[in-house]
Enzyme design. Structure first.
Site: not given
Ligand SMILES: NC(=O)c1ccc[n+]([C@@H]2O[C@H](COP(=O)([O-])OP(=O)(O)OC[C@H]3O[C@@H](n4cnc5c(N)ncnc54)[C@H](O)[C@@H]3O)[C@@H](O)[C@H]2O)c1
Length: 316
Positions: A148, A151, A189-190, A194, A280
């Protein structure tokens, strides 16, 4: 531009972000062609658009050339979450690289302006924080995320080579974590993880000790950033960060979701996956200066809308 309406191609238009983009472009009076191989996208995401005479869905894989007449191209086709892009890593790299070559070739042939959905993953596990666009990144080229990350890096290279070599009008956005309605419920994904776990009353899974940080942008804010970038003059190419600079630990997010859902879910800890970035946060100075753009939707408001979407989905 023919018939007065701007003809816009959205690759990956049946996905999470793509479906919101198609919707917004139709609202703005565009004639929208959505090209998608439905790998992670679904017809459900765009079912409400199918009755619109200015919307068209074409089942197409961007690793093959496409011949259509359009004025603008948004190239979003690519699975975006690790569980999806690691399922067939060779196809992921092909989608980014061959997909970019095919879409750039199309843009060159028809003289279209072209937007690339790049990613904060080009920064890898960053040594610079927050990340500015001139940071060149720290990516492991042989790890499980490389299909990913590399790429997308190669796609950026192709965009800038087409710009330098052929004078193409390019717009490259580096997207940071985005959430909202129509995220995949099971893509790891978080935010979606969640919310689904909290709604089902299952334990919330935290990887590592949950102290890694992320910043989350609501989808409507992101799409506004896309449109503003596409509307800039030919001198603006990007890359330009689009994301929300509010940074929090993943643990804080988990606690917030549990409280907002009113769930009794506890937290379980699991090992951190390989090459998972520890922090991030976008530096969005360039987006502010160039596009006059800042995110407007608060995390509380965005989570409220996302939780409502998942709640309705689970009750359907
Ligand atoms: N959501 C985010 O937080 C985020 C962050 C950074 C970058 N991005 C980028 O934004 C784009 C959209 O992401 P998303 O979150 O909507 O993901 P998504 O998986 O929901 O959407 C991707 C879409 O591309 C389609 N697709 C995949 N391979 C294809 C191929 N070979 N040919 C045609 N269509 C193909 C999928 O079917 C899907 O509809 C991706 O390029 C992704 O890398 C997203």
């Amino acid at each position: 531009m023919k018939y007065g309406r701007k003809r816009v191609l959205v690759t990956g238009g049946a996905g999470f972000l793509g479906s919101h983009l198609c919707e917004r472009l139709l609202d703005d009076g565009c004639d929208v062609l959505c090209a998608d191989n439905l790998f992670t996208g679904t017809k459900d995401n765009i079912a409400h658009l199918l009755g619109n005479p200015y919307f068209e869905l074409m089942r197409h894989d961007v690793t093959f050339p496409l011949y259509v007449e359009v004025d603008e191209i948004y190239n979003l086709a690519c699975p975006a979450s690790p569980v999806h892009y690691q399922r067939d890593p060779v196809q992921t790299t092909k989608t980014s690289v061959h997909g970019a070559i095919n879409m750039l070739g199309l843009a060159k042939r028809v003289g279209a302006k072209i937007f690339q959905a790049s990613t904060s993953e080009v920064y890898g596990d960053p040594e610079v924080h927050p990340q500015t666009e001139n940071y060149r990144g720290s990516v492991n080229p042989i790890g499980p995320r490389a299909c990913y990350d590399e790429g997308k890096r190669c796609a950026e290279t192709l965009f800038f080579d087409y710009w330098r070599q052929h004078g193409l009008r390019i717009k490259v956005a580096r997207i940071f974590n985005t959430y909202g309605p129509r995220m995949h419920p099971d893509d790891g994904r978080v935010v979606s993880n969640f919310i689904v776990q909290a709604l089902e009353g299952r334990p919330i899974t935290l990887y590592g000790d949950g102290s890694q940080t992320r910043s989350f942008c609501f989808v409507d804010d992101l799409i506004e950033g896309f449109l503003r970038l596409m509307a800039t003059g030919d001198d603006v190419t990007g890359p330009i960060n689009i994301g929300n600079p509010r940074e929090m630990t993943v643990r804080e997010l988990a606690e917030m979701v549990v409280a907002m859902v009113g769930s009794k879910s506890g937290i379980v800890f699991q090992p951190l996956p390989a090459d998972d970035p520890l922090q991030r946060r976008p530096d969005i100075t360039l987006a502010k200066e160039t596009l006059g753009w800042t995110p407007k939707v608060t995390l509380e408001e965005g989570l409220e809308r996302t939780i409502a979407y998942f709640r309705a989905r689970m009750q359907a």
